[in-house]
Design an enzyme around this catalytic site. Sequence first.
Site, PDB file in Angstrom:
ATOM      1  N   THR A   1       0.801  -1.225   0.000  1.00 28.71           N
ATOM      2  CA  THR A   1       0.000   0.000   0.000  1.00 28.71           C
ATOM      3  C   THR A   1       0.834   1.274   0.000  1.00 28.71           C
ATOM      4  O   THR A   1       0.502   2.253  -0.647  1.00 28.71           O
ATOM      5  CB  THR A   1      -0.937  -0.006   1.225  1.00 28.71           C
ATOM      6  OG1 THR A   1      -1.866  -1.075   1.081  1.00 28.71           O
ATOM      7  CG2 THR A   1      -1.687   1.302   1.355  1.00 28.71           C
TER       8      THR A   1
ATOM      9  N   HIS B   1      -7.561   6.117  -9.443  1.00 30.94           N
ATOM     10  CA  HIS B   1      -7.990   5.668 -10.768  1.00 30.94           C
ATOM     11  C   HIS B   1      -9.508   5.705 -10.911  1.00 30.94           C
ATOM     12  O   HIS B   1     -10.226   5.258 -10.029  1.00 30.94           O
ATOM     13  CB  HIS B   1      -7.537   4.222 -11.022  1.00 30.94           C
ATOM     14  CG  HIS B   1      -6.058   4.054 -11.118  1.00 30.94           C
ATOM     15  ND1 HIS B   1      -5.331   4.560 -12.160  1.00 30.94           N
ATOM     16  CD2 HIS B   1      -5.183   3.423 -10.315  1.00 30.94           C
ATOM     17  CE1 HIS B   1      -4.054   4.241 -11.981  1.00 30.94           C
ATOM     18  NE2 HIS B   1      -3.933   3.566 -10.868  1.00 30.94           N
TER      19      HIS B   1
ATOM     20  N   CYS C   1      10.769  19.251  11.150  1.00 28.16           N
ATOM     21  CA  CYS C   1      11.179  18.886   9.791  1.00 28.16           C
ATOM     22  C   CYS C   1      10.940  20.105   8.915  1.00 28.16           C
ATOM     23  O   CYS C   1       9.803  20.443   8.602  1.00 28.16           O
ATOM     24  CB  CYS C   1      10.378  17.687   9.287  1.00 28.16           C
ATOM     25  SG  CYS C   1      10.552  17.403   7.515  1.00 28.16           S
TER      26      CYS C   1
ATOM     27  N   CYS D   1      11.955  20.833   5.731  1.00 24.92           N
ATOM     28  CA  CYS D   1      11.599  20.653   4.313  1.00 24.92           C
ATOM     29  C   CYS D   1      10.098  20.467   4.157  1.00 24.92           C
ATOM     30  O   CYS D   1       9.485  21.028   3.266  1.00 24.92           O
ATOM     31  CB  CYS D   1      12.314  19.434   3.738  1.00 24.92           C
ATOM     32  SG  CYS D   1      14.101  19.486   3.846  1.00 24.92           S
TER      33      CYS D   1
END
Lengths: 480, 478
Positions: B46, B54, B422, B424
């Site tokens: 997964t 889709h 974090c 970024c």
Amino acid sequence: MSAVPPHAAAADTGGGAVAAAAARSAGSVPTRRPDVLVIGGGPAGLACAAELARAGAAVELADRDATLGGVPATTAHRGFGEGLRRGATGPQHAHRLVTEAERAGASLRTETSVLGWADAGDAGDAGDAGDGGDGAWAERATTTVEVTGPTGRERLAPAAVVLATGCRERPRHARLIPGDRPAGVLTTNQVQQVATRHPGGAAAVGRRAVILGAEHVSFSAVHTLASLGCETAALITDLPRHQTLAPLRLATAGVRGVPVRTSTRLTGIHGHGRVEGVTVRPVGATRSEEIACDTVVVTGDWVAEHELARRGGLVLAASTGAPRVDRALRTTRPGVFAAGNVIHPAETAAVAAAGGRAAARAVAAFLTSEAREGADAAGAGLATRWRTAELPVTTAWPLQWVAPDALGLAGEVPSVVDTAVLRTAAVVEGRLVVSQDRRVLWRSRRQRLVPNRSLRVPLPDLEHLDPTGGRVEVRVSRRG
Amino acid sequence: MSTLDSAEVAVVGAGVVGAAIARDLAAHGVDTAWLEAGEDVGAGTTKANTAIWHTGFDAKPGTLEAQLVARGYERLIDLAPALEVPARADGAVLVAWDAEQADALEGILAQAETNGYHDCRRLDAAEVYAHEPRLGAGAHGGVLVPGEGLLCPFTLPLALGRQALAGGVRLHLRAGVEHAPREQGPDGRARHRLHTSRGAVTARYVVNAAGLASAAVNRLLGHEGFTITPRRGQLLVFDGLARHLVRHVILPVPTARTKGMLVAPTVHGKLLVGPTAEDLDDTTATATTAEGIAALTRWARAVVPALAEEEPIAAYAGLRAATEHRDYQLFAAADEGYVCVGGIRSTGLSSCLGIAEHVLGQLAACGLEHDAPRELPPVRLLGPVGASGQPGAPPYLGDDRPRPCQDPAAVASDPSYGRVVCHCERVSAGELHAALADPLLPARDGDGLRRRTRAGQGRCQRFHCGARVDALLAEGRP
């Protein structure tokens, strides 16, 4: 050297558009107007802030980390400082720089993240009255940035910005090293942070490491790993020789008997859950070899920490991602300067600090010249006098990059840098030559040029140049 | 062996398909035990896919896959907001790169119609470039698929899992099934006894949603009919600073074997290139290869030349559970109370809710009695970014909303949302704390923390935050 196109504001999801929208929807975000905003609290930023504060500017420094000092603050080994004080450890040196900036009167803020540049609509707000903290030149704010921290969201609208965001090591995937994705693949800085600041993260460091790289920081990593009880199985470099100084090599890898595998590539990392080993292959060979290890440290190969520069639409050098600067350390964005390892990844802390001080002189001149001329508000008036892209300085193979990479035209801002820093990509014997339109302006003695080591050339004086001529080129001459 | 659990239904596998089934069982008030061999929900096949939502326009007509992808797509339109799952139908442009491929476009349009998807539109070359101005030279035309979209492959299984757990499902991690005999229960009726490394689980009904292990679990339950050939897909991720280069999912003309390599934005604001398609026989071979990365790099530069200037920030490989058949292996053994959900190769993220509905029907046909569906509690996000401010809830990971550190109200409510760890990905200490303290599905390792918060997923690859995040994990709290 080509320019990277500026980041499109429409897709700015990290800082600008979405953040600005959030700020608008949540009502008022206070705006403050220091004379100068220095972004980054490493050696370059701290030295710059100290110098500007001494010159009487209302300077604010924003660092996103909880601790000031940049990379040195996490680097335990000795060798930091300038002149006679070269024996300091990284944290000692960082402390000294912080104290110097504080005493000078700079406002130093930690845990303060600059999210991005306010977009064009927001920049118009810079004409409004500020919410306090205004500096003497604040009415001529050239740019507005979005900031966050534990005390809340803010906007800063300074008359000048200095980018001192430093650099980082190129990580594993950017080097296209295939294999598994186990835990235990680190950069030197992560190992250093475990050693100096976050011992709780020690599980990431195992007992036996392979180090990719054989430049200064790679050998420093041998030392730091040893202090954490991790031996080094080998250093791997695809270059034909190591790139540090013999004493450093001896003191780290030499005394421990760590082999340096030159002309060798790291071709795979293996392990499920945790690193179990790496595959290496000598350049040109067909047979590979396995080295068992539980840790891989990917070192050096520095890249500029350029996110803000890029989001701000600054022209960048393709090879390093560093913002283009001229010898007044002006970037291509009016009112924005850059200094330290963000323009030359990576030089020593002393070189970065000297660059920060140089930028401070340029910024101070910029502020006072504006005041003297009673200049118009930010915008066209400034942009026409901000001609940094003029007279580019370029390099030719095997030279990789040069900083500053433009000379800029003389204006009200003085030249503050008289030498350029550069790097070679390959080991080569020869002379460094500076020329314009095949007219030689300067030539070094014959020397061996080694990658990842600092090389320097003097920047030619404008009076020796043809202002209507072509670019200034730095190349290697192997003859004579 | 000790008994770990006893339930009406045991669901084997905590990928996105198992999570959707467990969630629907909870919604129908079914007493459910949920077993996973690994350490976390959504941590196998997964997590390592193309993150595409889709429509099923290009599925093989008449297959169960075509039907369930379309149904899953439809159900997620309603559920994604309630689940706080980043999902966006930005559309896809399928590009023909030569005359032969251009000839195949009419067939693709016809196939979409057969599949009941009527929104596709033929594009000439100029229209292709109008939709994707940064596309490389050589496009002969294409098809616009307006409904194709992007999904967060991390949030979807976790959100479904949270709803399942909130609805009473009991999750057992590190409980891989080793034997699965039938036995007589105390009421005299036959039941399954699933032996796991952590004890036995008894259940009247078993649903096998074990992904790459689905064929093995199928055999343990006494069935044959398919084998799994892991199909490796390598993918390359480019930084968010390159996100603006592409507007839609850029699809190639598919071949008989694979949908081919796409270039797509992600809901996290990055660019994804891949996957390769390599048939293997090792279900643990999730390594990238030099050849794979070279092929991905070449494709990236051919489709979007400006990507030559960009550095990839991550490369990874996932294994699709492909079988020798061209459809899902979804069948029931009614007299045994067994439903097999095998061979959900590459479309599970899109079809999982369609599959879950189908499986509920199969279980009912096996004799399972269940309540009428009830509303499950919504998934709550942390802080004022979501609606509730419930502690220990996950952050929203999509790039279409500000991160908590960017939201003045969030930071004002709790300063730890302004404490960026974090840089970024702009993940704050508050979010890391929430993911570690989550009472339902807490993060237990660095990868789990990354999938819940995006921490460490950015361009520096943990250069700045790795040591601090690891230390937080070791302490179990920020």
